[in-house]
Design a protein around this motif. Structure first.
Motif, PDB file in Angstrom:
ATOM      1  N   VAL A  48       6.922 -11.290   3.203  1.00  0.00           N
ATOM      2  CA  VAL A  48       6.349  -9.960   3.395  1.00  0.00           C
ATOM      3  C   VAL A  48       4.852 -10.090   3.652  1.00  0.00           C
ATOM      4  O   VAL A  48       4.129 -10.641   2.835  1.00  0.00           O
ATOM      5  N   ASP A  49       4.418  -9.571   4.797  1.00  0.00           N
ATOM      6  CA  ASP A  49       2.992  -9.531   5.118  1.00  0.00           C
ATOM      7  C   ASP A  49       2.385  -8.215   4.623  1.00  0.00           C
ATOM      8  O   ASP A  49       1.343  -8.204   3.983  1.00  0.00           O
ATOM      9  N   TYR A  50       3.028  -7.112   4.969  1.00  0.00           N
ATOM     10  CA  TYR A  50       2.577  -5.780   4.575  1.00  0.00           C
ATOM     11  C   TYR A  50       3.784  -4.969   4.133  1.00  0.00           C
ATOM     12  O   TYR A  50       4.865  -5.085   4.715  1.00  0.00           O
ATOM     13  N   TYR A  51       3.563  -4.130   3.129  1.00  0.00           N
ATOM     14  CA  TYR A  51       4.642  -3.302   2.583  1.00  0.00           C
ATOM     15  C   TYR A  51       4.020  -1.931   2.321  1.00  0.00           C
ATOM     16  O   TYR A  51       3.260  -1.759   1.379  1.00  0.00           O
ATOM     17  N   THR A  52       4.301  -0.974   3.189  1.00  0.00           N
ATOM     18  CA  THR A  52       3.787   0.373   2.991  1.00  0.00           C
ATOM     19  C   THR A  52       4.936   1.259   2.526  1.00  0.00           C
ATOM     20  O   THR A  52       6.086   1.051   2.913  1.00  0.00           O
ATOM     21  N   VAL A  57       0.825  -1.198   0.000  1.00  0.00           N
ATOM     22  CA  VAL A  57       0.000   0.000   0.000  1.00  0.00           C
ATOM     23  C   VAL A  57       0.863   1.254   0.000  1.00  0.00           C
ATOM     24  O   VAL A  57       1.764   1.396   0.824  1.00  0.00           O
ATOM     25  N   SER A  58       0.533   2.149  -0.916  1.00  0.00           N
ATOM     26  CA  SER A  58       1.150   3.468  -0.924  1.00  0.00           C
ATOM     27  C   SER A  58       0.455   4.318   0.131  1.00  0.00           C
ATOM     28  O   SER A  58      -0.781   4.300   0.235  1.00  0.00           O
ATOM     29  N   VAL A  59       1.220   5.072   0.887  1.00  0.00           N
ATOM     30  CA  VAL A  59       0.648   5.981   1.875  1.00  0.00           C
ATOM     31  C   VAL A  59      -0.225   7.021   1.155  1.00  0.00           C
ATOM     32  O   VAL A  59      -1.203   7.520   1.712  1.00  0.00           O
ATOM     33  N   ASP A  60       0.117   7.319  -0.093  1.00  0.00           N
ATOM     34  CA  ASP A  60      -0.665   8.279  -0.876  1.00  0.00           C
ATOM     35  C   ASP A  60      -2.022   7.728  -1.305  1.00  0.00           C
ATOM     36  O   ASP A  60      -2.903   8.490  -1.687  1.00  0.00           O
ATOM     37  N   ASN A  61      -2.184   6.416  -1.264  1.00  0.00           N
ATOM     38  CA  ASN A  61      -3.466   5.798  -1.603  1.00  0.00           C
ATOM     39  C   ASN A  61      -4.290   5.794  -0.309  1.00  0.00           C
ATOM     40  O   ASN A  61      -4.336   4.810   0.416  1.00  0.00           O
ATOM     41  N   GLU A  62      -4.923   6.936  -0.045  1.00  0.00           N
ATOM     42  CA  GLU A  62      -5.580   7.139   1.244  1.00  0.00           C
ATOM     43  C   GLU A  62      -6.628   6.075   1.572  1.00  0.00           C
ATOM     44  O   GLU A  62      -6.723   5.623   2.711  1.00  0.00           O
ATOM     45  N   LEU A  63      -7.408   5.663   0.595  1.00  0.00           N
ATOM     46  CA  LEU A  63      -8.461   4.677   0.833  1.00  0.00           C
ATOM     47  C   LEU A  63      -7.859   3.344   1.300  1.00  0.00           C
ATOM     48  O   LEU A  63      -8.274   2.786   2.320  1.00  0.00           O
ATOM     49  N   ALA A  64      -6.854   2.849   0.578  1.00  0.00           N
ATOM     50  CA  ALA A  64      -6.215   1.578   0.939  1.00  0.00           C
ATOM     51  C   ALA A  64      -5.444   1.697   2.253  1.00  0.00           C
ATOM     52  O   ALA A  64      -5.484   0.790   3.093  1.00  0.00           O
ATOM     53  N   TYR A  65      -4.755   2.814   2.444  1.00  0.00           N
ATOM     54  CA  TYR A  65      -3.968   3.006   3.654  1.00  0.00           C
ATOM     55  C   TYR A  65      -4.875   3.078   4.893  1.00  0.00           C
ATOM     56  O   TYR A  65      -4.550   2.522   5.943  1.00  0.00           O
TER      57      TYR A  65
END
Length: 169
Positions: free
Chosen positions: A117-121, A37-45
């Motif tokens: 990798v479980d999560y990658y922000t 998830v990109s931090v810029d992708n507010e909905l997903a973040y």
């Protein structure tokens, strides 16, 4: 710069960037799918924020959680992991399509006990990178994260924050 100074700098970064200790036996990642998830992708973040990942994953480089020998191994594995990310991006022929000579990405990666990798922000710091390229980069990281793991196993899940600069060819 001496090895001791490098180790100290990495320790300070590790301690200040991922402070919280995990709760016991709390594994929250969906093992069927890595979440990139990109931090810029507010909905997903916003969807992963309530998971409070930092309370479930220990800090990889926290000296309270590791011996000096384990720390050296962890630092080597962390460095090699980022080298592998860079090589994978290059092998995918990913083009940032910006004039910048380097691309800076701040990331926080959450690993399983086995090093998958479980999560990658992440957050791309270059303002010239378009939203479309950020999304394409996210897809490349997703592909990478499903195939590659860090060469480090632990008794508990762990995470690490970092910054990487890619050379933009």
């Amino acid at each position: 710069m001496s090895l001791k100074k490098i180790l100290f700098a990495l320790l300070v970064i590790g301690i200040t960037s991922c402070k919280e200790k995990p709760t016991e036996n709390n594994q929250i990642a969906n093992k069927n799918e890595t979440k990139v998830v990109s931090v810029d992708n507010e909905l997903a973040y916003e969807k992963i924020k309530p998971l409070n990942l930092d309370s479930h994953y220990t800090n990889l480089l926290d000296p309270r959680n590791t011996t000096e020998t384990e720390l050296k191994k962890a630092m080597k594995a962390w460095s090699e992991f980022h080298k592998n990310v860079s090589e994978f991006i290059k092998s995918e022929k990913f083009d940032w399509e910006v004039p910048d000579s380097t691309i800076t990405v701040v990331n926080k990666i959450y690993f399983s006990k086995k090093g998958t990798v479980d999560y990658y922000t992440f957050k791309i710091m270059n303002e010239t990178v378009t939203p479309e390229k950020k999304e394409a980069y996210e897809k490349v990281l997703q592909k990478f994260s499903e195939k590659v793991k860090i060469d480090l196993e632990r008794d508990e899940q762990y995470a690490q924050c970092g910054k990487i600069k890619y050379v933009n060819y």
